[in-house]
Structure formats: structure tokens, C-alpha cells
Motif scaffolding. Sequence first.
Motif, mmCIF file in Angstrom:
data_model
loop_
_atom_site.group_PDB
_atom_site.id
_atom_site.type_symbol
_atom_site.label_atom_id
_atom_site.label_comp_id
_atom_site.label_asym_id
_atom_site.label_seq_id
_atom_site.Cartn_x
_atom_site.Cartn_y
_atom_site.Cartn_z
ATOM 1 N N ILE A 90 0.762 -1.165 0.206
ATOM 2 C CA ILE A 90 -0.116 -0.111 0.079
ATOM 3 C C ILE A 90 0.932 1.413 -0.061
ATOM 4 C CG2 ILE A 90 -1.889 1.391 1.278
ATOM 5 C CD1 ILE A 90 -2.576 -1.382 2.570
ATOM 6 N N SER A 91 0.652 2.008 -0.759
ATOM 7 C CA SER A 91 1.119 3.423 -0.624
ATOM 8 C C SER A 91 0.895 4.290 0.633
ATOM 9 C CB SER A 91 0.986 4.617 -2.084
ATOM 10 O OG SER A 91 1.521 3.680 -3.021
ATOM 11 N N LEU A 92 1.773 5.251 0.956
ATOM 12 C CA LEU A 92 1.482 5.708 2.496
ATOM 13 C C LEU A 92 1.941 7.029 2.367
ATOM 14 C CD1 LEU A 92 1.033 5.276 5.560
ATOM 15 C CD2 LEU A 92 3.394 4.687 5.658
ATOM 16 N N ILE A 93 1.071 7.927 2.914
ATOM 17 C CA ILE A 93 1.382 9.542 3.108
ATOM 18 C C ILE A 93 0.900 9.797 4.576
ATOM 19 C CG2 ILE A 93 0.544 11.764 2.691
ATOM 20 C CD1 ILE A 93 -0.055 10.742 -0.283
ATOM 21 N N TYR A 94 2.069 10.441 5.327
ATOM 22 C CA TYR A 94 1.688 10.751 6.681
ATOM 23 C C TYR A 94 1.124 12.189 6.819
ATOM 24 C CZ TYR A 94 4.197 6.595 8.479
ATOM 25 O OH TYR A 94 4.549 5.509 8.920
ATOM 26 N N ILE A 95 0.474 12.453 7.774
ATOM 27 C CA ILE A 95 -0.101 13.798 8.177
ATOM 28 C C ILE A 95 -0.018 13.804 9.624
ATOM 29 C CG2 ILE A 95 -1.530 14.215 5.911
ATOM 30 C CD1 ILE A 95 -3.925 13.607 7.792
ATOM 31 N N ALA A 154 4.929 10.670 1.113
ATOM 32 C CA ALA A 154 5.222 12.083 1.532
ATOM 33 C C ALA A 154 4.666 12.310 2.916
ATOM 34 C CB ALA A 154 4.148 12.998 0.384
ATOM 35 N N TYR A 155 5.143 13.325 3.539
ATOM 36 C CA TYR A 155 5.019 13.555 4.846
ATOM 37 C C TYR A 155 4.518 15.196 4.830
ATOM 38 C CZ TYR A 155 6.201 13.937 9.880
ATOM 39 O OH TYR A 155 6.072 14.061 11.139
ATOM 40 N N PHE A 156 3.365 15.424 5.598
ATOM 41 C CA PHE A 156 2.710 16.767 5.507
ATOM 42 C C PHE A 156 2.677 17.072 7.101
ATOM 43 C CE2 PHE A 156 1.765 15.613 1.367
ATOM 44 C CZ PHE A 156 1.807 16.519 0.445
ATOM 45 N N ASP A 158 -3.477 22.008 -0.001
ATOM 46 C CA ASP A 158 -4.355 21.374 -0.856
ATOM 47 C C ASP A 158 -3.823 20.789 -2.137
ATOM 48 O OD1 ASP A 158 -6.321 21.418 1.229
ATOM 49 O OD2 ASP A 158 -7.843 22.374 -0.054
ATOM 50 N N ASN A 159 -3.141 21.748 -2.833
ATOM 51 C CA ASN A 159 -2.599 21.462 -4.086
ATOM 52 C C ASN A 159 -1.386 20.521 -3.889
ATOM 53 O OD1 ASN A 159 -4.339 22.811 -5.977
ATOM 54 N ND2 ASN A 159 -2.920 24.757 -5.379
ATOM 55 N N GLU A 160 -0.708 20.729 -2.936
ATOM 56 C CA GLU A 160 0.683 19.980 -2.539
ATOM 57 C C GLU A 160 0.116 18.388 -2.117
ATOM 58 O OE1 GLU A 160 2.912 21.848 0.349
ATOM 59 O OE2 GLU A 160 3.795 23.316 -1.126
ATOM 60 N N LEU A 161 -0.890 18.369 -1.503
ATOM 61 C CA LEU A 161 -1.483 17.172 -1.109
ATOM 62 C C LEU A 161 -2.194 16.410 -2.185
ATOM 63 C CD1 LEU A 161 -2.082 14.847 1.121
ATOM 64 C CD2 LEU A 161 -4.556 16.147 1.653
ATOM 65 N N LYS A 162 -2.911 17.163 -2.939
ATOM 66 C CA LYS A 162 -3.327 16.407 -4.266
ATOM 67 C C LYS A 162 -2.236 15.848 -5.293
ATOM 68 C CE LYS A 162 -5.976 17.385 -8.389
ATOM 69 N NZ LYS A 162 -6.569 18.498 -9.251
ATOM 70 N N PHE A 163 -1.179 16.551 -5.426
ATOM 71 C CA PHE A 163 -0.029 15.967 -6.178
ATOM 72 C C PHE A 163 0.335 14.913 -5.550
ATOM 73 C CE2 PHE A 163 4.486 16.203 -7.114
ATOM 74 C CZ PHE A 163 4.381 15.902 -8.461
#
Length: 243
Positions: free
Chosen positions: A76-81, A100-102, A108-113
Motif C-alpha cells: 500500500i502507498s503511504l502518506i503521513y499527516i 510524502a509527509y505533511f 491542498d494542491n501539494e497534497l493532491k499532487f
Amino acid sequence: MSKKVLIVEDEGITSLELENKIRKWGYDPIGVAVSGEEALAMARDLKPDLMIMDIRLQGEEDGVEVAQKILKEMEISLIYITAHSSDFIMDRAHKTSPHAYFIKPFNDNELKFAVEMALYKHEMEKKLRESENKYKALMDNLMVGVFITELNGDILMLNQYMADMSSESSIEGVIGRNFRSMFVQSQEIEKLMEKLEKEDKIINEILTLVNGNNQKIEIEVSAKINENLVYGVVTSKKEVSST
């Protein structure tokens, strides 16, 4: 079919915002988990393509620990916030290879990308795994042996046919072994290697090797040298005798 995104976030407002954004961007927000236990159960059941994971969660486990458990079971791909950042947290998070890590509040644009790229990466890795599995199935079901070695004879790759000849139950049991050790007469194999290094190829040479069960097997082998590696194929074999 829309890509499936699992949101793991215990803040109600943030999770709702993420659901709306994911849906707006054309993906399927398949669920929201508020704890590690819930996230693990939902991941097993729903098989998401991407997890958006808050590091701080309800319960004893944080998002990094939960991600580690899930990633051991599935791809699974993973993005942390997170609302919190520290060198310690970042170091632990990096070990799970997130896309990615936010830090909240996120753009919003960065998260969408990041979501787009994470899902694209997931799809490409899935296709690569499928291609590798097909290639492995092809190689392991060939009725001939295929191998690649270093010039010194150390085995880099072979198929199941070759592994079976050595009486190993798995290919991994042969990788790294020196090809010379599989042969009965070192003088015979040394002459063959000298011929191969001199002429860059050998065609239909007959050799006798011994496997882990002390069985002598006569094989017909062809090989060539290319870019300092030996590529070979065994086109026939027969048991000679037991030692």
C-alpha cells in the motif's frame, strides 16, 4: 475503477475534509479509521491502494507502528499527516518509506499532487510485480536449466530446474554457491572454464555434476560470456550413478 484511499485520522473535522477532498479529486475514500486496531482491520478487509495516516492516533499505537504492521501484510502507498514533527518522529516515519509527509495545516494542491504521485507509483509497482511474477513462473517452468554466474563461478541466478538438479528445495539455497562445487571433477570444470574464457562461448559440452544427495548427473551445457558474466543453459540431463 477509482483508486481506494483509506484515511486514518482521529480528528473528525480533518477526516471529513480529507474525505471530501479525496472524493473531489476523483478517488474513492473507502473509510475512516480512528485507531490503529481499526486501521489494521479496515486495511485487511478493504485492500486500499493508499493510506493517508495521521501519526497521532487513539489507542496505544501511533500511526508509524500501525503502518509498519499493515505494510508487512500488503503493498500500500503511504502518506503521513501530523500536527507534530520532531527528528525522532521523522526518523521512525522514514523507515516505513512513505511517499510524502505533511505537517498540518497542509496545502491542498501539494497534497493532491502527492496523492496522485503515490497512486501512480503504487500502480507502476503493482505492474512491475506482476511482470516479475510472470517472468519467474516462465523461468521456473522451463524444461531446461538456465543460470547466470560471475566469471569466478559464483551463482547469481538460476531457475527451479537447476535448483532441483542440486537437490536444493529452493532457488535461494543455491544462490551464492560456487558453480564449481556442484561438479565431481574439478579438473574437468576448470578446463571448461578455461575454454569458455578463451572462446567466450561453449556449445553442448557434456559434464558430470554431483548434487546434495551424492547423485552423479550428466548434463549438456552451453554458455557464453557477456559483460563479465556467464549466461548458460542446460538442455539435457540424466542420472549416471550414486556415489
